[in-house]
Design a protein around this motif. Structure first.
Motif, PDB file in Angstrom:
ATOM      1  N   GLU A  30       0.420   3.588   1.673  1.00  0.00           N
ATOM      2  CA  GLU A  30       1.442   3.478   2.706  1.00  0.00           C
ATOM      3  C   GLU A  30       1.220   2.239   3.557  1.00  0.00           C
ATOM      4  OE1 GLU A  30       1.738   6.932   5.187  1.00  0.00           O
ATOM      5  OE2 GLU A  30       2.054   8.288   3.505  1.00  0.00           O
ATOM      6  N   ALA A  31       2.338   1.689   4.054  1.00  0.00           N
ATOM      7  CA  ALA A  31       2.283   0.584   5.001  1.00  0.00           C
ATOM      8  C   ALA A  31       3.436   0.756   5.983  1.00  0.00           C
ATOM      9  CB  ALA A  31       2.389  -0.750   4.284  1.00  0.00           C
ATOM     10  N   GLU A  32       3.184   0.408   7.248  1.00  0.00           N
ATOM     11  CA  GLU A  32       4.190   0.577   8.300  1.00  0.00           C
ATOM     12  C   GLU A  32       5.142  -0.606   8.431  1.00  0.00           C
ATOM     13  OE1 GLU A  32       2.646   1.760  12.104  1.00  0.00           O
ATOM     14  OE2 GLU A  32       1.215   3.133  11.179  1.00  0.00           O
ATOM     15  N   ASN A  33       4.782  -1.738   7.827  1.00  0.00           N
ATOM     16  CA  ASN A  33       5.638  -2.925   7.907  1.00  0.00           C
ATOM     17  C   ASN A  33       5.254  -3.878   6.777  1.00  0.00           C
ATOM     18  OD1 ASN A  33       3.557  -4.921   8.902  1.00  0.00           O
ATOM     19  ND2 ASN A  33       3.462  -3.424  10.574  1.00  0.00           N
ATOM     20  N   GLY A  34       6.031  -4.920   6.629  1.00  0.00           N
ATOM     21  CA  GLY A  34       5.813  -5.855   5.540  1.00  0.00           C
ATOM     22  C   GLY A  34       4.480  -6.578   5.603  1.00  0.00           C
ATOM     23  N   MET A  35       4.026  -6.906   6.799  1.00  0.00           N
ATOM     24  CA  MET A  35       2.750  -7.614   6.943  1.00  0.00           C
ATOM     25  C   MET A  35       1.597  -6.737   6.468  1.00  0.00           C
ATOM     26  SD  MET A  35       1.336 -10.454   7.683  1.00  0.00           S
ATOM     27  CE  MET A  35       2.609 -11.326   8.577  1.00  0.00           C
ATOM     28  N   GLU A  36       1.602  -5.475   6.882  1.00  0.00           N
ATOM     29  CA  GLU A  36       0.555  -4.549   6.450  1.00  0.00           C
ATOM     30  C   GLU A  36       0.621  -4.362   4.927  1.00  0.00           C
ATOM     31  OE1 GLU A  36      -0.951   0.073   7.068  1.00  0.00           O
ATOM     32  OE2 GLU A  36       0.698  -0.669   8.308  1.00  0.00           O
ATOM     33  N   ALA A  37       1.824  -4.280   4.396  1.00  0.00           N
ATOM     34  CA  ALA A  37       1.993  -4.108   2.952  1.00  0.00           C
ATOM     35  C   ALA A  37       1.450  -5.313   2.193  1.00  0.00           C
ATOM     36  CB  ALA A  37       3.463  -3.886   2.620  1.00  0.00           C
ATOM     37  N   LEU A  38       1.718  -6.519   2.689  1.00  0.00           N
ATOM     38  CA  LEU A  38       1.184  -7.721   2.035  1.00  0.00           C
ATOM     39  C   LEU A  38      -0.338  -7.695   2.031  1.00  0.00           C
ATOM     40  CD1 LEU A  38       3.391 -10.724   3.213  1.00  0.00           C
ATOM     41  CD2 LEU A  38       3.131  -9.839   0.885  1.00  0.00           C
ATOM     42  N   GLU A  39      -0.933  -7.342   3.170  1.00  0.00           N
ATOM     43  CA  GLU A  39      -2.386  -7.291   3.265  1.00  0.00           C
ATOM     44  C   GLU A  39      -2.955  -6.266   2.283  1.00  0.00           C
ATOM     45  OE1 GLU A  39      -3.090  -6.549   7.423  1.00  0.00           O
ATOM     46  OE2 GLU A  39      -2.494  -8.580   7.989  1.00  0.00           O
ATOM     47  N   LYS A  40      -2.357  -5.087   2.216  1.00  0.00           N
ATOM     48  CA  LYS A  40      -2.840  -4.036   1.318  1.00  0.00           C
ATOM     49  C   LYS A  40      -2.608  -4.395  -0.151  1.00  0.00           C
ATOM     50  CE  LYS A  40      -2.727  -0.048   4.350  1.00  0.00           C
ATOM     51  NZ  LYS A  40      -2.252   1.334   4.534  1.00  0.00           N
ATOM     52  N   SER A  41      -1.566  -5.150  -0.422  1.00  0.00           N
ATOM     53  CA  SER A  41      -1.265  -5.501  -1.813  1.00  0.00           C
ATOM     54  C   SER A  41      -2.273  -6.488  -2.381  1.00  0.00           C
ATOM     55  CB  SER A  41       0.152  -6.056  -1.948  1.00  0.00           C
ATOM     56  OG  SER A  41       0.257  -7.337  -1.377  1.00  0.00           O
ATOM     57  N   LEU A  42      -2.942  -7.229  -1.518  1.00  0.00           N
ATOM     58  CA  LEU A  42      -3.918  -8.217  -1.986  1.00  0.00           C
ATOM     59  C   LEU A  42      -5.091  -7.552  -2.702  1.00  0.00           C
ATOM     60  CD1 LEU A  42      -4.018 -10.663   1.061  1.00  0.00           C
ATOM     61  CD2 LEU A  42      -2.885 -11.005  -1.153  1.00  0.00           C
ATOM     62  N   GLY A  43      -5.487  -6.378  -2.246  1.00  0.00           N
ATOM     63  CA  GLY A  43      -6.641  -5.733  -2.843  1.00  0.00           C
ATOM     64  C   GLY A  43      -6.295  -4.560  -3.742  1.00  0.00           C
ATOM     65  N   ALA A  44      -5.040  -4.446  -4.133  1.00  0.00           N
ATOM     66  CA  ALA A  44      -4.625  -3.287  -4.923  1.00  0.00           C
ATOM     67  C   ALA A  44      -3.785  -3.711  -6.118  1.00  0.00           C
ATOM     68  CB  ALA A  44      -3.828  -2.333  -4.047  1.00  0.00           C
ATOM     69  N   SER A  45      -3.784  -2.874  -7.109  1.00  0.00           N
ATOM     70  CA  SER A  45      -2.934  -3.090  -8.274  1.00  0.00           C
ATOM     71  C   SER A  45      -1.762  -2.124  -8.154  1.00  0.00           C
ATOM     72  CB  SER A  45      -3.738  -2.822  -9.546  1.00  0.00           C
ATOM     73  OG  SER A  45      -2.904  -2.963 -10.667  1.00  0.00           O
ATOM     74  N   VAL A  46      -0.727  -2.557  -7.470  1.00  0.00           N
ATOM     75  CA  VAL A  46       0.430  -1.699  -7.196  1.00  0.00           C
ATOM     76  C   VAL A  46       1.425  -1.808  -8.353  1.00  0.00           C
ATOM     77  CG1 VAL A  46       2.317  -1.247  -5.576  1.00  0.00           C
ATOM     78  CG2 VAL A  46       0.082  -1.969  -4.711  1.00  0.00           C
ATOM     79  N   ASP A  47       1.930  -0.651  -8.801  1.00  0.00           N
ATOM     80  CA  ASP A  47       2.855  -0.609  -9.934  1.00  0.00           C
ATOM     81  C   ASP A  47       4.324  -0.599  -9.508  1.00  0.00           C
ATOM     82  OD1 ASP A  47       0.939  -0.244 -12.256  1.00  0.00           O
ATOM     83  OD2 ASP A  47       0.316   1.381 -10.917  1.00  0.00           O
ATOM     84  N   LEU A  48       4.581  -0.242  -8.235  1.00  0.00           N
ATOM     85  CA  LEU A  48       5.949  -0.177  -7.718  1.00  0.00           C
ATOM     86  C   LEU A  48       5.901  -0.168  -6.203  1.00  0.00           C
ATOM     87  CD1 LEU A  48       9.077   0.473  -8.243  1.00  0.00           C
ATOM     88  CD2 LEU A  48       8.414   2.857  -7.929  1.00  0.00           C
ATOM     89  N   TYR A  49       6.878  -0.837  -5.592  1.00  0.00           N
ATOM     90  CA  TYR A  49       7.018  -0.826  -4.136  1.00  0.00           C
ATOM     91  C   TYR A  49       8.333  -0.152  -3.769  1.00  0.00           C
ATOM     92  CZ  TYR A  49       3.280  -4.298  -3.880  1.00  0.00           C
ATOM     93  OH  TYR A  49       2.074  -4.947  -3.963  1.00  0.00           O
ATOM     94  N   LEU A  50       8.276   0.711  -2.759  1.00  0.00           N
ATOM     95  CA  LEU A  50       9.460   1.336  -2.168  1.00  0.00           C
ATOM     96  C   LEU A  50       9.536   0.768  -0.760  1.00  0.00           C
ATOM     97  CD1 LEU A  50      10.984   3.564  -3.708  1.00  0.00           C
ATOM     98  CD2 LEU A  50       9.950   5.208  -2.166  1.00  0.00           C
ATOM     99  N   VAL A  51      10.573  -0.014  -0.442  1.00  0.00           N
ATOM    100  CA  VAL A  51      10.572  -0.829   0.774  1.00  0.00           C
ATOM    101  C   VAL A  51      11.824  -0.607   1.622  1.00  0.00           C
ATOM    102  CG1 VAL A  51      10.427  -3.209   1.634  1.00  0.00           C
ATOM    103  CG2 VAL A  51       9.269  -2.589  -0.486  1.00  0.00           C
ATOM    104  N   ASP A  52      11.611  -0.428   2.932  1.00  0.00           N
ATOM    105  CA  ASP A  52      12.694  -0.347   3.909  1.00  0.00           C
ATOM    106  C   ASP A  52      13.081  -1.772   4.316  1.00  0.00           C
ATOM    107  OD1 ASP A  52      14.476   0.650   5.828  1.00  0.00           O
ATOM    108  OD2 ASP A  52      12.925   0.941   7.338  1.00  0.00           O
ATOM    109  N   VAL A  53      14.262  -1.927   4.924  1.00  0.00           N
ATOM    110  CA  VAL A  53      14.679  -3.242   5.411  1.00  0.00           C
ATOM    111  C   VAL A  53      14.181  -3.474   6.830  1.00  0.00           C
ATOM    112  CG1 VAL A  53      16.645  -4.675   6.092  1.00  0.00           C
ATOM    113  CG2 VAL A  53      16.711  -3.447   3.934  1.00  0.00           C
ATOM    114  N   ASN A  54      14.587  -2.608   7.752  1.00  0.00           N
ATOM    115  CA  ASN A  54      14.301  -2.817   9.173  1.00  0.00           C
ATOM    116  C   ASN A  54      12.942  -2.253   9.564  1.00  0.00           C
ATOM    117  OD1 ASN A  54      16.799  -4.051   9.829  1.00  0.00           O
ATOM    118  ND2 ASN A  54      17.761  -2.043   9.671  1.00  0.00           N
ATOM    119  N   MET A  55      12.002  -3.179   9.820  1.00  0.00           N
ATOM    120  CA  MET A  55      10.660  -2.810  10.252  1.00  0.00           C
ATOM    121  C   MET A  55      10.169  -3.860  11.237  1.00  0.00           C
ATOM    122  SD  MET A  55       8.920  -1.778   6.588  1.00  0.00           S
ATOM    123  CE  MET A  55       9.430  -3.294   5.764  1.00  0.00           C
TER     124      MET A  55
END
Length: 121
Positions: A30-55
């Motif tokens: 889980e990530a609360e916003n795009g910046m947190e998601a980018l940071e978490k994606s650097l160290g993970a092998s993510v197979d799919l992202y489910l993303v909101d627009v307004n954050m």
């Protein structure tokens, strides 16, 4: 086991999407916003992202755009799920690299169908 990252500023929405996906056997980040998601994606092998627009901090469009600039994430599927329902929003989502655009609330069977299509088990 496939890993799906749910990126949304609403804890309720993250829990909703996460519970649907966990019941299908997926691991959830889980990530609360795009910046947190980018940071978490650097160290993970993510197979799919489910993303909101307004954050806050970084919106979904900026997140997807930045994600697509990284070699490791150029082709990882992204489903944008948002309350934004205008045609312009859908076009903008596809322009930055989203694979699918849906409005909230997404029905569990629809979400599962998309995941089945986009994530190779």
């Amino acid at each position: 086991m496939a890993i799906i990252m749910v990126v949304d500023d609403s804890k309720t929405v993250r829990n909703y999407h996460g519970s649907i996906l966990k019941s299908q056997g997926f691991e959830i980040l889980e990530a609360e916003n795009g910046m947190e998601a980018l940071e978490k994606s650097l160290g993970a092998s993510v197979d799919l992202y489910l993303v909101d627009v307004n954050m806050p901090i970084m919106d979904g469009y900026s997140f997807i755009s930045d994600l697509r600039k990284q070699d490791a994430h150029k082709t990882v599927p992204v489903i944008m799920v948002t309350t934004q329902a205008k045609e312009e929003d859908k076009i903008n989502a596809f322009k930055v690299g989203a694979n699918i655009f849906e409005t909230k609330p997404i029905k569990p069977d629809v979400l599962q169908a998309y995941v089945d299509i986009l994530v190779k088990s």
